[in-house]
Design a protein around this motif. Structure first.
Motif, PDB file in Angstrom:
ATOM      1  N   ASN A 197      10.986  13.562  69.024  1.00 29.51           N
ATOM      2  CA  ASN A 197      11.706  12.355  68.832  1.00 29.51           C
ATOM      3  C   ASN A 197      10.763  11.258  68.300  1.00 29.51           C
ATOM      4  O   ASN A 197      11.477  10.086  67.909  1.00 29.51           O
ATOM      5  CB  ASN A 197      12.045  11.881  70.220  1.00 29.51           C
ATOM      6  N   ASP A 251      11.515  11.293  64.341  1.00 25.46           N
ATOM      7  CA  ASP A 251      12.926  11.284  63.741  1.00 25.46           C
ATOM      8  C   ASP A 251      13.630  10.366  63.050  1.00 25.46           C
ATOM      9  O   ASP A 251      14.834  10.365  62.800  1.00 25.46           O
ATOM     10  CB  ASP A 251      13.637  12.280  64.938  1.00 25.46           C
ATOM     11  N   ASN A 299      14.652   7.831  64.564  1.00 26.20           N
ATOM     12  CA  ASN A 299      15.883   7.333  65.226  1.00 26.20           C
ATOM     13  C   ASN A 299      15.426   6.524  66.600  1.00 26.20           C
ATOM     14  O   ASN A 299      14.540   7.128  67.312  1.00 26.20           O
ATOM     15  CB  ASN A 299      16.709   8.492  65.393  1.00 26.20           C
ATOM     16  N   PHE A 300      15.575   5.341  66.550  1.00 29.91           N
ATOM     17  CA  PHE A 300      14.906   4.365  67.800  1.00 29.91           C
ATOM     18  C   PHE A 300      15.651   4.945  68.802  1.00 29.91           C
ATOM     19  O   PHE A 300      14.876   4.610  70.141  1.00 29.91           O
ATOM     20  CB  PHE A 300      15.536   3.012  67.242  1.00 29.91           C
ATOM     21  N   THR A 331      16.142   7.838  70.128  1.00 26.46           N
ATOM     22  CA  THR A 331      15.553   9.179  70.882  1.00 26.46           C
ATOM     23  C   THR A 331      14.234   8.702  71.256  1.00 26.46           C
ATOM     24  O   THR A 331      13.589   8.085  70.284  1.00 26.46           O
ATOM     25  CB  THR A 331      15.453  10.213  69.883  1.00 26.46           C
ATOM     26  N   SER A 363       9.779   5.366  71.008  1.00 29.90           N
ATOM     27  CA  SER A 363      10.843   5.882  70.148  1.00 29.90           C
ATOM     28  C   SER A 363      10.306   6.131  68.772  1.00 29.90           C
ATOM     29  O   SER A 363      10.942   7.232  68.226  1.00 29.90           O
ATOM     30  CB  SER A 363      11.823   4.596  69.674  1.00 29.90           C
ATOM     31  N   GLU A 364       9.370   5.723  68.268  1.00 37.46           N
ATOM     32  CA  GLU A 364       8.899   6.057  66.863  1.00 37.46           C
ATOM     33  C   GLU A 364       7.318   5.874  66.563  1.00 37.46           C
ATOM     34  O   GLU A 364       6.729   4.954  67.113  1.00 37.46           O
ATOM     35  CB  GLU A 364       9.702   5.205  65.861  1.00 37.46           C
TER      36      GLU A 364
HETATM   37 CA    CA Z   1      12.871   8.319  67.746  1.00 34.64          CA
END
Ligand code: CA
Ligand code: FUL
Length: 703
Positions: free
Chosen positions: A379, A382, A384-385, A387, A476-477
């Motif tokens: 995650n 990816d 995507n905030f 996940t 998240s990232e």
């Molecule tokens: Ca993410």
């Protein structure tokens, strides 16, 4: 044939088996609950707001036409007369600049309403624009809709025009005004409340009814984010330079505090409070020009690309939203100098964040919550905030290793915390593998919604992030980028007697400059040795390499007249700790503070300029250091031939907005004067309690 068949059968079995396993694992993963929220958490609207990151502020009104930062409300509404107003141009530029919204000064301190308000007689209706039939809020809200931008309004309760300001009637009048704005122009994403609370036309100060004002917002725009010094939706970042604290908590304690003078101190607003009681994230506001309102005098002072980038990394890159002011000009359009810069800025941001070199890459983590895929390390890369990776309860510190697979050049690192469950990370450090060992790259404090680290390019295949959090970290990232290299801009300096030197960043570079305000090109005058610039003015300079093919950003320096002949004729009266010379040594980092504690202080400075001069203006640079409280707010200014008989040429002048935006002030006289002596007398300081005055610099502009 046979072989193929059995393979098929085997394959089918395998699929069924793995399907079974997958379902089993997934249902386990469903059972594992996310971490409990930690501390104050955002509302859904606040999370959506935070994702906007960057949007436009527009200051527009009578001040646009009068060269003022704060109008006093007595301006004739007929001065408001844009010849070519086009809100679609504003919206198009905001959109092209990558912004998500526009917030407009519907009513500034001068009380002038950009819509024909029923509750005021100082509005666009009283102006010649569209024969008094125009409505800027209507036009702008429609243009925003057309361009897919959100629309927000700034309203100042401080009203220096309204006859009822300062009386018991005014709070309801302001509430009605607000109601009018919030019910007639569609959705408003942010209501921007200015905390300034000065005197009205009757010399009285209003006591604001904030609960009443807030109730009007909530009734009409339940999803609006309310901005003020202390929120409740978003807070002022504590300065008007667009710079959030390196440490920036989105949580703040507000109990016992209010707006304006009652606000928490600016340092606290800048950093928030760790474990603060309320979720009130920071919004960093700053103007692309020195002032908030347009003036033709600032056409060549639009912030440079590197200044804008620095602002971006210090706001969006530090967990704050960036509200960048682009003042509309006297035609009612965004000036090309501003729009050109905005596009340059967007291009660099796009080029920088075009390709995330960590996307899909592996991250080695010490723990994954309940071993569940749903909280897994995949995650983190990816893009995507929503996940995230997180850990089992009780684990607050963790070291993650991003494996880029091959040696990669990078110079930006982005971290994002999953803020719907609170802001948890307290500090972190980053190491990179240099081929032999891990070496430390940076060490920082908070992360929040987004943290961007900038560093000079390194080549590495592994990045290690060591996190210390107040509760199980939720990330998240992790992203890394390679921003295009920029060529160092030249550095200008001037000696006290007026000699300019320009240093280029690198050795085989060539530097050119102009003195007429235009941007230097490769063909412009080349700098080879220091030159005389006693008279002052603007110098713009730029570094070129590769025979002019590549070049730096333009740097601008503005100089007043050289002060080598100046003396303070009255310094015997002062009992300062600091040298009076500091007030005119050509260096705004040295300040003259007029008082030693406990002793009487001088409220004025008079200067012998050493020769008769024709002057049409003066400048005052306030202190940016600890002595800001003594910066001058109201003043008188005098000139004299002999230093004894003084002529007062500015009476009761006011440096509007100097407290929040302590930048160099230029005051133009009504006409030109011949004088050898000048005197600046303070009538009050930005902090009423300060019994001294601070002068970083006084200057005279060349005529
Ligand atoms: Ca993410
Ligand atoms: C301040 C005002 O006093 C300035 O004029 C400007 O509008 C700035 C954004 O907010 O409080």
């Amino acid at each position: 044939m046979m072989k193929k068949n059995s393979l098929l059968i085997f394959g089918r079995k395998y699929i069924i088996l793995s399907l079974f396993l997958f379902v089993a694992l997934e249902s386990r993963s469903q059972d594992i609950l996310p971490p409990k929220p930690y501390g104050a958490i955002p509302t859904d609207n606040q999370v959506e707001w935070q994702k906007m990151e960057y949007y436009m502020f527009i200051h527009f009104g009578p001040n646009t036409f009068t060269d003022k930062e704060w109008g006093d409300g007595s301006e004739d509404p007929r001065v408001f007369n844009p010849t070519n107003l086009d809100t679609r141009q504003w919206a198009r530029i905001a959109k092209e600049a990558g912004m998500k919204a526009i917030i407009i000064t519907a009513k500034h301190h001068d009380g002038f309403c950009l819509w024909p308000s029923e509750f005021s007689t100082h509005t666009v209706r009283e102006s010649p624009w569209k024969d008094g039939k125009g409505d800027i809020l209507k036009e702008l809200s429609e243009a925003c809709k057309e361009y897919g931008l959100k629309f927000g309004v700034y309203l100042s309760p401080w009203d220096r025009n309204h006859p009822d300001y300062g009386t018991s009637k005014y709070n309801q009048i302001f509430a009605n005004t607000l109601q009018e704005v919030l019910s007639n122009y569609g959705e408003v994403f942010e209501q921007w409340f200015d905390g300034a609370n000065g005197e009205g036309p009757n010399g009285k100060i209003q006591k604001y009814d904030w609960p009443l004002f807030h109730s009007v917002v909530y009734k009409n725009q339940p999803n609006a984010i309310i901005f003020s010094d202390i929120g409740p939706g978003t807070r002022w970042i504590g300065n008007e330079s667009g710079i959030a604290g390196e440490t920036n908590w989105s949580t703040l304690n507000t109990e016992g505090f209010g707006l304006g003078k009652l606000a928490p101190n600016q340092k606290v607003l800048n950093t928030g409070n760790e474990n603060g009681q309320n979720w009130i994230p920071g919004e960093a506001d700053v103007s692309i020009r020195p002032g908030w309102f347009y003036s033709p005098k600032t056409d060549n002072k639009v912030k440079s690309l590197s200044q804008l980038l620095n602002i971006y990394y210090s706001s969006v890159g530090r967990n704050a939203n960036l509200l960048l002011n682009v003042p509309v000009d006297r035609r009612g359009l965004i000036h090309p100098n501003d729009s050109t810069r905005l596009m340059e800025f967007r291009n660099v941001i796009d080029a920088t964040f075009k390709s995330n070199l960590a996307k899909g890459k592996k991250v080695l983590v010490p723990n994954t919550r309940g071993n569940a895929k749903k909280y897994g390390a995949q995650n983190l890369t990816d893009e995507n905030f929503d996940t995230y990776w997180t850990v089992d309860d009780g684990i607050n510190n963790a070291t993650l290793t991003l494996d880029l697979g091959k040696r990669t050049e990078i110079n930006r690192l982005v971290l994002e915390e999953y803020i719907p469950l609170g802001q948890r990370i307290k500090s972190f450090s980053v190491d990179y593998w240099n081929g032999d060992e891990f070496v430390e790259l940076d060490k920082q404090t908070t992360v929040g919604y987004k943290r961007i680290l900038t560093f000079s390019t390194i080549k590495t295949d592994k990045i290690r992030i060591n996190i210390v959090a107040n509760a199980a970290p939720i990330l998240s990232e992790i992203q890394v980028y390679k921003a295009p290299e920029i060529i160092e801009s030249p550095v200008l300096s001037r000696t006290k007697d007026g000699l300019i030197s320009i240093e280029s960043g690198s050795t085989d570079a060539m530097v050119t400059y102009t003195t007429d305000g235009t941007d230097p090109t490769f063909q412009s005058k080349r700098f080879d040795k220091p030159f005389n610039f006693r008279k002052g003015g603007i110098i713009k300079s730029r570094t070129f390499i590769n025979n002019g093919k590549d070049f730096s950003d333009v740097v601008m320096a503005e100089y007043d007249m050289a002060t080598d002949k100046w003396k303070s004729s009255e310094n015997s009266k002062s009992v300062a700790d600091t040298d009076v010379q500091n007030a005119f040594d050509g260096n705004s980092e040295t300040t003259w503070v007029t008082k030693k504690s406990g002793e009487p202080y001088s409220q004025e400075i008079s200067i012998d300029m050493g020769e008769m001069l024709t002057i049409g203006s003066f400048t005052y640079t306030p202190s940016l250091s600890d002595s800001q409280a003594g910066n001058i707010y109201k003043y008188n200014f005098y000139v004299s031939d002999d230093g004894t008989k003084w002529q007062k040429i500015v009476s009761n002048g006011l440096f509007g907005n100097i407290k929040n935006n302590p930048i160099k002030q230029t005051v133009n006289f009504d006409k030109k004067y011949k004088a050898r002596f000048i005197k600046l007398e303070s009538l009050s300081q930005v902090d009423e309690k300060a019994d001294w005055i601070s002068i970083a610099e006084i200057g005279i502009k060349p005529e």
